[in-house]
Structure formats: structure tokens, C-alpha cells
Scaffold this active site. Structure first.
Site, PDB file in Angstrom:
ATOM      1  N   ASP A  70      -0.145   5.089   0.998  1.00 47.93           N
ATOM      2  CA  ASP A  70      -0.365   6.001   2.127  1.00 47.93           C
ATOM      3  C   ASP A  70      -0.353   5.231   3.447  1.00 47.93           C
ATOM      4  OD1 ASP A  70      -1.766   8.807   0.889  1.00 47.93           O
ATOM      5  OD2 ASP A  70      -1.881   7.028  -0.379  1.00 47.93           O
TER       6      ASP A  70
ATOM      7  N   ASP B  43       0.868  -1.166   0.000  1.00 47.76           N
ATOM      8  CA  ASP B  43       0.000   0.000   0.000  1.00 47.76           C
ATOM      9  C   ASP B  43       0.915   1.229   0.000  1.00 47.76           C
ATOM     10  OD1 ASP B  43      -2.380   1.604   0.439  1.00 47.76           O
ATOM     11  OD2 ASP B  43      -1.752   1.734   2.536  1.00 47.76           O
TER      12      ASP B  43
ATOM     13  N   ASP C  21      -1.492  -0.968   5.868  1.00 48.59           N
ATOM     14  CA  ASP C  21      -1.751  -0.459   7.227  1.00 48.59           C
ATOM     15  C   ASP C  21      -3.232  -0.307   7.524  1.00 48.59           C
ATOM     16  OD1 ASP C  21      -1.983   1.819   5.417  1.00 48.59           O
ATOM     17  OD2 ASP C  21      -2.038   3.073   7.220  1.00 48.59           O
TER      18      ASP C  21
END
Length: 221
Positions: A14, A12, A170
Site C-alpha cells: 500500500d 511494501d 513509503d
């Protein structure tokens, strides 16, 4: 737990590779101050940064898609963010060493984000991630995460079976997407995590730092 050895590791963007929250929060607060409102505390915005406009507008204005004024705020936020996308954004500590370690051992790596290509294409080269094996944005396929389509597209572009890929993220939706794509999943506990505890996501592993991901990869079999 020993995970199956990957040929590629997908990430991922961001909150996993890049700490984009400072610029996202600044854009959201510019929208507020332009309307004569006080800024929203950064500590309130950072945990929802991975959720983009939806999360930030929710935290800052208490609005959700479909509410009055939501769309106007979304457009204003995105336009503001596009104009100042890499002012304070940087790679998390340890990411450069992680990526260099993967490349040194001939592991492929790529990016799968829900960020629209309009922003990804601007940001990725500015923060030194232009050498990714693939970059899949939120609008590259008809579906975004937690749907597996973006991850499957990344594996296809790398020419590697999804079963030989790991996905690191996250947010719960990252783990759900990776699981749906048949990939081993790693929760990035150093990221934003959306006020949630990564241990509840049922990821195959949790890493407290980027270098811990590298250790997991090198220790896999």
C-alpha cells in the site's frame, strides 16, 4: 550515494507498489455514511492509508485501539473493504516498468506488507502482482513491521541473504524494519508517507519515482 548491489528488491504494498487509498477511503466512508455521518474528505484519508484500519479510523473518527466503538468500526471497515478491494486500486505509474526492468536483469523481487493475508491474497492477483517471488503479509509471521521478522521471512523464502536485499517503502516503519533486518532501505517518496517527510527517515536512499528505484539498482555496485 552508491548502495550495495542487491540480488533481490522487496517492496511494501500500500502506497509503494499500489495506490490502494481510493478503495480504502471509500470503505471508510461507507462505514460513516451507514451511520448517517458525512464522508471524511479524501485528502484527509489518503496520507494515512498505509496505516490501514488504525490510521483511517483515527483520521475519520478520532479513535484509537482500545477506545469505545473502535473494534466495532474496525470490523465494519474491514468487511466493507474486503467486498470492494480492487474497484479503484491500481499500480502506481512506473511500477510495471520497474518490475519488468528488475526481472530483465535477473533481480528477484517480492512483497512485504502489514496487510493481512485475508486481503493480500485477494488483491495481489487482481492488480497483476501474482508473479512476485514471495508475498509476506502482516500475519505471515508472529510480528509485523517495524519488526524485521517479515523481511527476514521474505529473504528466507527467496533463498537470498538479507544483506543482499533492498527494502522499498513509503512509511517510517518500512525503513525501520529494513534497517533492523540488515537490508539497504529506500524511501518511496511517491507514496503516502503519512504526513511525514521521507528525508527524516534516515533511509539509505530516497526515490521520487519507481523508475528512480530501477536507476538506483542498476547503478549499485
Amino acid at each position: 550515494m552508491t548502495l550495495p548491489k542487491p540480488r533481490a528488491v522487496l517492496f511494501d504494498l500500500d502506497g509503494t507498489l499500489a495506490d490502494t487509498a481510493p478503495d480504502l477511503a471509500a470503505a471508510m466512508n461507507k462505514v460513516r455514511t451507514d451511520r448517517g455521518l458525512a464522508p471524511t474528505p479524501y485528502e484527509q484519508l489518503r496520507p494515512v492509508a498505509s496505516a490501514g484500519a488504525r490510521g483511517l479510523i483515527g483520521a475519520s473518527f478520532g479513535l484509537k485501539p482500545g477506545d469505545d466503538s473502535y473494534e466495532e468500526l474496525r470490523v465494519a471497515f474491514l468487511d466493507t473493504y474486503e467486498g470492494a478491494i480492487a474497484v479503484h486500486t491500481s499500480l502506481f505509474e512506473g511500477i510495471q516498468a520497474l518490475l519488468e526492468g528488475l526481472q530483465a536483469q535477473n533481480f528477484a523481487w517480492g512483497i512485504v506488507t502489514n496487510k493481512a493475508a485475508r486481503f493480500t491474497d485477494l488483491l495481489v492477483p487482481r492488480i497483476g502482482l501474482h508473479h512476485a517471488g514471495c508475498v509476506i503479509s502482516g500475519d505471515t509471521t508472529p510480528h509485523s513491521k517495524p519488526h524485521p521478522a517479515p523481511l527476514l521471512e521474505a529473504a528466507k523464502r527467496l533463498g537470498i541473504s538479507p544483506l543482499e536485499c533492498w527494502y522499498v517503502g513509503d512509511d517510517l516503519r518500512d525503513i525501520e524494519a529494513g534497517r533492523a533486518a540488515g537490508m539497504a532501505t529506500v524511501g518511496a517518496a511517491w507514496g503516502y508517507c503519512g504526513h511525514a517527510e521521507p528525508a527524516t527517515w534516515e533511509a539509505d536512499a530516497i526515490a521520487s519515482s519507481p523508475l528512480e528505484v530501477l536507476k538506483l539498482v542498476l547503478g549499485s555496485s
